[in-house]
Design a protein around this motif. Structure first.
Motif, mmCIF file in Angstrom:
data_model
loop_
_atom_site.group_PDB
_atom_site.id
_atom_site.type_symbol
_atom_site.label_atom_id
_atom_site.label_comp_id
_atom_site.label_asym_id
_atom_site.label_seq_id
_atom_site.Cartn_x
_atom_site.Cartn_y
_atom_site.Cartn_z
ATOM 1 N N ARG A 5 0.754 3.869 -3.065
ATOM 2 C CA ARG A 5 0.415 5.297 -2.906
ATOM 3 C C ARG A 5 1.471 6.177 -3.567
ATOM 4 N N THR A 60 -8.124 -1.882 -0.043
ATOM 5 C CA THR A 60 -7.385 -1.603 1.195
ATOM 6 C C THR A 60 -6.759 -2.846 1.801
ATOM 7 N N VAL A 101 1.131 5.850 -7.441
ATOM 8 C CA VAL A 101 -0.042 6.549 -7.971
ATOM 9 C C VAL A 101 0.208 8.056 -8.009
ATOM 10 N N ALA A 102 0.838 8.599 -6.973
ATOM 11 C CA ALA A 102 1.131 10.035 -6.948
ATOM 12 C C ALA A 102 2.099 10.418 -8.063
ATOM 13 N N LEU A 117 0.822 -1.214 0.000
ATOM 14 C CA LEU A 117 0.000 0.000 0.000
ATOM 15 C C LEU A 117 0.855 1.261 0.000
ATOM 16 N N GLU A 118 1.935 1.256 0.758
ATOM 17 C CA GLU A 118 2.841 2.413 0.783
ATOM 18 C C GLU A 118 3.470 2.653 -0.586
ATOM 19 N N GLU A 157 -5.395 -1.595 -7.319
ATOM 20 C CA GLU A 157 -5.358 -0.218 -6.815
ATOM 21 C C GLU A 157 -6.737 0.193 -6.302
#
Length: 120
Positions: free
Chosen positions: A22, A101, A25-26, A18-19, A98
């Motif tokens: 993120r 959670t 995606v940014a 998840l890290e 994506e």
């Protein structure tokens, strides 16, 4: 030989997945915006060609983490990753998309995403 994950092993990696997701995606969004701006107006508040190259390099760096963990990258927009596994003697991929959670899906290795099912 590729790593075979248990469900518990794959789930233990989810905080890191998840890290990294993120961050990816940014960077992907910044690169899309920068590329669009440069093509259409020749300028962007995010920079120019050097910044675009830097964002591409950062994306590659993030994706290399998945490779190093033997997590398969199946798509980048949206980000889709698979963990090779075996459930009940059947070769499967524990599947994360994506926006999810947690790791809660799998599919037979020979079926891919269309065969996706909730983990028991």
């Amino acid at each position: 030989m590729a790593r075979i994950f248990t469900v518990d092993e794959a789930r233990s990696l989810m905080p890191a997945v998840l890290e990294h997701a993120r961050a990816f995606v940014a960077v992907r969004a910044d690169l899309a915006e920068l590329t669009h701006d440069l093509r259409h107006s020749g300028a962007s508040p995010l920079g120019g060609v050097p910044e675009a190259k830097g964002l591409e390099a950062r994306m590659d760096e993030i994706l290399s983490w998945f490779d190093a963990e033997d997590i398969e990258i199946k798509g980048v927009a949206p980000l889709l990753v698979d963990f090779p596994a075996v459930l009940g003697e059947v070769s499967v991929r524990l599947c994360w998309l994506e926006g999810e959670t947690a790791l809660g899906w799998y599919h037979r290795s020979d079926l891919g995403f269309p065969g996706r099912r909730a983990l028991p």
